[in-house]
Enzyme design. Structure first.
Site, PDB file in Angstrom:
ATOM      1  N   PRO A  86      -1.650   5.963   1.880  1.00 16.35           N
ATOM      2  CA  PRO A  86      -2.772   5.263   2.511  1.00 16.35           C
ATOM      3  C   PRO A  86      -4.103   5.973   2.283  1.00 16.35           C
ATOM      4  CG  PRO A  86      -0.966   5.566   4.070  1.00 16.35           C
ATOM      5  CD  PRO A  86      -0.644   6.394   2.872  1.00 16.35           C
ATOM      6  N   GLU A 113       5.656  11.688   6.797  1.00 19.13           N
ATOM      7  CA  GLU A 113       4.206  11.844   6.884  1.00 19.13           C
ATOM      8  C   GLU A 113       3.595  12.117   5.514  1.00 19.13           C
ATOM      9  OE1 GLU A 113       4.849  10.668  10.188  1.00 19.13           O
ATOM     10  OE2 GLU A 113       2.740  11.102   9.750  1.00 19.13           O
ATOM     11  N   ARG A 155       2.512  -7.079 -15.696  1.00 21.03           N
ATOM     12  CA  ARG A 155       2.113  -8.407 -16.178  1.00 21.03           C
ATOM     13  C   ARG A 155       0.929  -8.308 -17.149  1.00 21.03           C
ATOM     14  NH1 ARG A 155      -2.157 -10.648 -13.579  1.00 21.03           N
ATOM     15  NH2 ARG A 155      -1.474 -12.800 -13.897  1.00 21.03           N
ATOM     16  N   ASP A 170      -7.418 -13.923 -14.870  1.00 20.12           N
ATOM     17  CA  ASP A 170      -7.227 -13.449 -13.491  1.00 20.12           C
ATOM     18  C   ASP A 170      -8.560 -13.354 -12.757  1.00 20.12           C
ATOM     19  OD1 ASP A 170      -4.542 -13.214 -13.630  1.00 20.12           O
ATOM     20  OD2 ASP A 170      -4.520 -11.080 -14.101  1.00 20.12           O
TER      21      ASP A 170
HETATM   22  C1  LIG Z   1       2.656  10.081   0.208  1.00 26.91           C
HETATM   23  O1  LIG Z   1       2.318  10.080   1.569  1.00 26.91           O
HETATM   24  C2  LIG Z   1       2.558   8.925   2.283  1.00 26.91           C
HETATM   25  C3  LIG Z   1       2.413   8.965   3.661  1.00 26.91           C
HETATM   26  C4  LIG Z   1       2.665   7.829   4.430  1.00 26.91           C
HETATM   27  C5  LIG Z   1       3.053   6.644   3.815  1.00 26.91           C
HETATM   28  C6  LIG Z   1       3.170   6.596   2.438  1.00 26.91           C
HETATM   29  C7  LIG Z   1       3.548   5.308   1.761  1.00 26.91           C
HETATM   30  O2  LIG Z   1       2.376   4.676   1.214  1.00 26.91           O
HETATM   31  C8  LIG Z   1       1.674   3.823   2.061  1.00 26.91           C
HETATM   32  O3  LIG Z   1       1.957   3.709   3.235  1.00 26.91           O
HETATM   33  C9  LIG Z   1       0.537   3.091   1.467  1.00 26.91           C
HETATM   34  C10 LIG Z   1       0.144   3.148   0.144  1.00 26.91           C
HETATM   35  N1  LIG Z   1      -0.932   2.323   0.039  1.00 26.91           N
HETATM   36  N2  LIG Z   1      -1.214   1.803   1.252  1.00 26.91           N
HETATM   37  C11 LIG Z   1      -0.319   2.258   2.144  1.00 26.91           C
HETATM   38  C12 LIG Z   1       2.936   7.732   1.649  1.00 26.91           C
END
Ligand SMILES: COc1cccc(COC(=O)c2cn[nH]c2)c1
Length: 244
Positions: A86, A113, A155, A170
């Protein structure tokens, strides 16, 4: 293109055996290899996570396991490494196109996490490492984000989309409709439950059709994506459109 994916849930990637990506794999356009991260965890429980330094909730993925896994997959090669998170840079059509031009991608799927930050630091010394977000929400792990990115990238690879479809048109691809979202689309029958197809689309007048489509795309962009509409250069919203 070679795609390596490291995850504790390799079964998430069964969808990559079907449809567009599946066919690209059969044709050899895509060489997808999925790896079980736990294969590099050597304790009896195959532990891949531990409590976070500094305290706080949740668990963090251990650097040693990731290090052994990535070393094995990468060898002395140099794939571009993508870590869905995220807190990453936004995944856009432009980034999808950039990644579609890469010969080798390595996706690291984090859970809990996240992955111990030293893993990204370590591999940034010899690989291109990008932390990438597919949107402002938190998933349980990176696997679904990898599926999204692999489909968007796949794609764009030559020969993956049949000639019936084209990535060129697109929404976000370069060209006159760039940065506009798609307008409405229609097919037969011409009237369905009393709803008529806009007559211009049946007129056979290609110039009018193109203008109408552009106008509809602008209207929908202004309505649904005002932040994109503000970015459009003034020429896009010409005097006719200003009344939108
Ligand atoms: C690598 O660290 C983490 C930590 C927490 C969740 C995640 C999974 O990815 C997402 O949640 C995400 C990806 N783009 N938007 C949301 C990865």
């Amino acid at each position: 293109m070679r795609l390596d994916i490291i995850s504790i849930f390799p079964e998430y990637f069964a969808p990559l055996d079907v449809s567009l990506i599946g066919k690209a794999r059969e044709r050899g356009t895509l060489d997808v290899r999925v790896h079980q991260l736990r294969d590099w965890a050597h304790d009896v429980h195959k532990t891949v996570d531990d409590t976070p330094y500094g305290g706080g909730p949740g668990m963090v993925m251990k650097p040693e396991v990731w290090g052994e896994a990535i070393d094995t997959v990468v060898g002395d090669g140099s794939p571009r490494m993508i870590v869905p998170t995220p807190s990453g840079r936004p995944f856009t059509q432009e980034l999808a196109q950039e990644l579609a031009d890469e010969p080798w991608l390595l996706f690291a799927c984090g859970r809990y996490e996240g992955i111990d930050s030293r893993v990204m630091d370590e591999y940034a010394t010899r690989l291109r490492v990008d932390e990438v977000s597919i949107g402002d929400y938190v998933l349980a792990g990176g696997e679904v984000a990898v599926l999204v990115m692999v489909e968007a990238i796949g794609r764009l690879l030559p020969g993956v989309l049949g000639n019936a479809q084209s990535a060129v048109d697109d929404s976000f691809a370069p060209g006159s409709m760039q940065n506009l979202v798609e307008g409405p689309v229609y097919t037969k029958p011409p009237v369905w439950r009393g709803h008529e197809v806009p007559p211009v689309l049946l007129s056979g007048h290609h110039g009018n059709v193109a203008r109408w489509r552009r106008d509809q795309a602008i209207r929908r962009t202004v309505r649904n994506r005002p932040e994109l509409a503000r970015e459009l250069d003034p020429g896009t919203l010409d005097k006719h459109d200003r009344k939108l």
